[in-house]
Design an enzyme around this catalytic site. Structure first.
Site, short mmCIF file in Angstrom:
data_model
loop_
_atom_site.label_atom_id
_atom_site.label_comp_id
_atom_site.label_asym_id
_atom_site.label_seq_id
_atom_site.Cartn_x
_atom_site.Cartn_y
_atom_site.Cartn_z
N ARG A 177 11.06 -7.33 4.64
CA ARG A 177 10.93 -5.87 4.65
C ARG A 177 11.93 -5.24 5.61
NH1 ARG A 177 5.20 -3.00 5.20
NH2 ARG A 177 5.04 -4.00 7.23
N ARG B 99 11.37 -3.65 10.97
CA ARG B 99 10.41 -2.99 11.85
C ARG B 99 10.03 -3.93 12.97
NH1 ARG B 99 5.62 -0.48 8.26
NH2 ARG B 99 4.37 -1.67 9.73
N ARG C 50 -1.01 -9.86 12.91
CA ARG C 50 -1.52 -8.75 12.10
C ARG C 50 -2.41 -9.27 10.97
NH1 ARG C 50 3.89 -6.32 10.57
NH2 ARG C 50 2.83 -4.74 9.36
N ARG D 33 -9.35 0.96 8.81
CA ARG D 33 -8.94 -0.41 9.06
C ARG D 33 -10.06 -1.21 9.73
NH1 ARG D 33 -3.22 0.44 9.08
NH2 ARG D 33 -1.99 -1.45 9.24
N LYS E 153 0.83 -1.22 0.00
CA LYS E 153 0.00 0.00 0.00
C LYS E 153 0.86 1.26 0.00
CE LYS E 153 -2.45 -1.02 3.72
NZ LYS E 153 -2.06 -2.38 4.12
P1 ADP Z 1 1.05 -2.20 7.82
O1 ADP Z 1 2.39 -2.32 7.23
O2 ADP Z 1 0.67 -3.30 8.72
O3 ADP Z 1 -0.01 -1.86 6.83
P2 ADP Z 1 1.06 0.50 8.96
O4 ADP Z 1 2.40 1.07 8.75
O5 ADP Z 1 -0.05 1.00 8.10
O6 ADP Z 1 1.17 -1.07 8.90
O7 ADP Z 1 0.61 0.66 10.49
C1 ADP Z 1 1.42 0.22 11.54
C2 ADP Z 1 0.61 0.07 12.82
O8 ADP Z 1 -0.01 1.32 13.17
C3 ADP Z 1 -0.56 -0.91 12.75
O9 ADP Z 1 -0.16 -2.24 12.94
C4 ADP Z 1 -1.44 -0.38 13.90
O10 ADP Z 1 -0.90 -0.73 15.15
C5 ADP Z 1 -1.29 1.12 13.76
N1 ADP Z 1 -2.34 1.68 12.85
C6 ADP Z 1 -2.12 2.30 11.65
N2 ADP Z 1 -3.27 2.69 11.09
C7 ADP Z 1 -4.26 2.31 11.93
C8 ADP Z 1 -5.68 2.40 11.91
N3 ADP Z 1 -6.33 2.96 10.89
N4 ADP Z 1 -6.38 1.88 12.95
C9 ADP Z 1 -5.75 1.32 13.98
N5 ADP Z 1 -4.42 1.18 14.08
C10 ADP Z 1 -3.66 1.67 13.08
#
Ligand code: ADP
Length: 219
Positions: free
Chosen positions: A123, A156, A167, A88, A13
């Site tokens: 990653r 990360r 996740r 989400r 994404k």
């Molecule tokens: P990913 O690589 O899993 O898509 P992101 O970088 O988008 O992860 O987000 C990292 C973390 O930030 C998520 O695992 C969550 O803990 C938190 N987070 C991000 N966006 C949201 C959201 N819209 N609602 C709840 N938690 C969020």
């Protein structure tokens, strides 16, 4: 154009959002990036947010909606935006509607779990400037050193194997239902994103083009 990007963690994404934002000259709004920046700065909720993120848990909907609302109220979002990482949950999608944040296209990245797991295991990210890498598809030129700023390239915390599994479970339970939500709104655009970022971008552009062809009459 007002777009949300949906798809499992590791679907690509962030990479796709950056390309789309540059092509359409709209801001890329990543809740993950915003939260990581907020955690680095510290403050009242930083510790708790950091803990939840390390575990791959979702942060509370009201907190997310608050920071997204704040960001969307800035003038650069008036003509459009690409949301990456939000909504989400169905509650967050409803919350976006409640604050008048329009979604014209909900792009769903289709990537099987096995590929997501492989990608997340490979990653890496620069601890200094945040540039993303992947040991298989996009490694830094020099091992463990950022091409951009020379900072250390690391994993990360939430890309640890058990956290990846958690996740994905949360994704299927909380986030995947959003496909039906946006299908119901007539804006869902599923695209295959199981190979390269270039192919995902091409698939997205084709899908947008197809949808905007007047002869179909469907928008
Ligand atoms: P990913 O690589 O899993 O898509 P992101 O970088 O988008 O992860 O987000 C990292 C973390 O930030 C998520 O695992 C969550 O803990 C938190 N987070 C991000 N966006 C949201 C959201 N819209 N609602 C709840 N938690 C969020």
């Amino acid at each position: 154009m007002k777009i949300v990007l949906l798809g499992p963690p590791g679907a690509g994404k962030g990479t796709l959002a950056k390309d789309v934002a540059a092509m359409f000259t709209i801001p890329h709004i990543s809740t993950g990036d915003m939260l990581r920046t907020a955690v680095k700065k510290g403050g009242a909720t930083a510790e708790e947010a950091d803990r939840l993120m390390r575990q791959g848990q979702l942060l509370p909907d009201d907190l997310i909606l608050r920071i997204v609302k704040e960001r969307l109220s800035q003038p650069d979002c008036a003509a459009g935006y690409i949301l990456d990482g939000v909504p989400r949950t169905v509650a967050q999608a409803q919350g976006l509607e409640a604050i008048g944040a329009t979604v014209e296209k909900a792009v769903l990245l289709l990537v099987p779990d096995q590929i997501v797991i492989l990608r997340m295991t490979a990653r890496r990210v620069c601890a200094q400037c945040g540039t993303g890498y992947n040991l298989i598809s996009m490694p830094p030129k020099k091992e463990d050193v950022c091409d951009m700023c020379g900072g250390p390239v690391i994993s990360r915390a939430d890309d640890a194997p058990q956290t990846i599994a958690d996740r994905l479970k949360i994704y299927h339970h909380e986030t995947a239902p959003l496909a039906d939500f946006y299908k119901g709104r007539g804006v869902l655009l599923p695209i295959v994103a199981d190979s390269t970022p270039q192919k995902a971008l091409a698939a997205l552009l084709r899908a947008l083009e197809k949808q905007s062809t007047p002869s179909t009459g469907i928008h």
